[in-house]
Scaffold this motif. Structure first.
Motif, short mmCIF file in Angstrom:
data_model
loop_
_atom_site.label_atom_id
_atom_site.label_comp_id
_atom_site.label_asym_id
_atom_site.label_seq_id
_atom_site.Cartn_x
_atom_site.Cartn_y
_atom_site.Cartn_z
N MET A 22 0.83 -1.21 0.00
CA MET A 22 0.00 0.00 0.00
C MET A 22 0.86 1.26 0.00
O MET A 22 0.40 2.34 -0.35
CB MET A 22 -0.91 0.02 1.23
CG MET A 22 -2.03 -0.98 1.20
SD MET A 22 -3.26 -0.69 -0.09
CE MET A 22 -3.84 0.95 0.30
N THR A 23 2.12 1.12 0.42
CA THR A 23 3.06 2.24 0.44
C THR A 23 4.33 1.80 -0.30
O THR A 23 4.49 0.62 -0.62
CB THR A 23 3.46 2.63 1.88
OG1 THR A 23 4.33 1.61 2.41
CG2 THR A 23 2.25 2.80 2.77
N TYR A 53 0.26 6.93 1.32
CA TYR A 53 -0.51 5.97 0.54
C TYR A 53 -0.80 6.53 -0.83
O TYR A 53 -1.04 7.72 -1.00
CB TYR A 53 -1.84 5.66 1.26
CG TYR A 53 -1.66 5.01 2.60
CD1 TYR A 53 -1.50 3.64 2.71
CD2 TYR A 53 -1.66 5.77 3.77
CE1 TYR A 53 -1.34 3.03 3.95
CE2 TYR A 53 -1.50 5.17 5.01
CZ TYR A 53 -1.34 3.80 5.09
OH TYR A 53 -1.17 3.21 6.30
N THR A 107 -5.82 3.51 -2.79
CA THR A 107 -6.86 3.69 -1.78
C THR A 107 -8.24 3.83 -2.41
O THR A 107 -9.21 3.30 -1.87
CB THR A 107 -6.55 4.88 -0.84
OG1 THR A 107 -6.40 6.08 -1.61
CG2 THR A 107 -5.29 4.65 -0.04
N GLY A 135 2.97 0.84 -3.47
CA GLY A 135 2.64 2.25 -3.29
C GLY A 135 2.51 3.02 -4.58
O GLY A 135 2.41 4.24 -4.58
#
Length: 182
Positions: A18-19, A35, A40, A145
């Motif tokens: 996610m990052t 993020y 997201t 990410g």
């Protein structure tokens, strides 16, 4: 291996997925993460379309809980401070009557390998460590990410005929306008 259309749950790691895997340590000990907005947004779409999202990560803290519950992830589906990700995935499956083959998992580092071997679709970002890339069924063109979660959500939702956007439903579900993905 499962077909994309058979995936009912998306499980993700945070740092490196996610990052970009970078953490900013504040003087008070708080860790800050950045993020990707497309990733997201994809998790919000997944939530809206009935694809359950589970987070299994070594990360912890109130900021992580707030971030992911704000994206539609149920708090009971947050496995934080995980030291045995495969055991946590099995716990989720047992509690929810979900078979591992109906789960897609995105992981980037050594602790993710046991989970990647259990699930129906195993995905690694382009910058995952070599050992993870060798185990994963798919290695995305995107790094952690930088859209690897979005890629995976699109594959699942498109296979299920659910990749479409309704701004009004999105705003109702998340209390944000359709012009603001995050």
């Amino acid at each position: 291996m499962a077909e994309w259309k058979d995936i009912k749950v998306l499980a993700v790691d945070i740092d490196g997925v996610m990052t970009k895997g970078e953490l900013l340590a504040c003087p008070d000990g708080t860790l800050l993460r950045i993020y990707n907005a497309k990733d997201t947004f994809a998790l919000r779409m997944a939530s809206m379309k009935g694809l359950r999202v589970v987070v299994i990560t070594g990360a912890r803290g109130e900021a992580v809980i707030r971030r992911f519950t704000g994206l539609g992830v149920k708090e009971e589906d947050l496995y934080l401070n995980s030291r045995d990700k495969a055991a946590d995935l099995k716990d989720f499956c047992r509690k929810n009557g979900v078979l591992p083959e109906h789960i897609a998992y995105i992981g980037d580092d050594l602790p993710d390998i046991p989970v990647l071997k259990l699930v129906g679709k195993s995905v690694a970002p382009a910058d995952a460590v070599r050992e993870v890339q060798e185990v994963a069924e798919y290695v995305t063109e995107q790094s952690g990410g930088e859209g690897c979660v979005r890629w995976t959500v699109e594959k699942i939702l498109k296979a299920r005929g659910l990749w479409s956007f309704d701004g009004k439903k999105y705003e109702q579900a998340f209390g944000v306008s359709d012009s603001s993905p995050d």
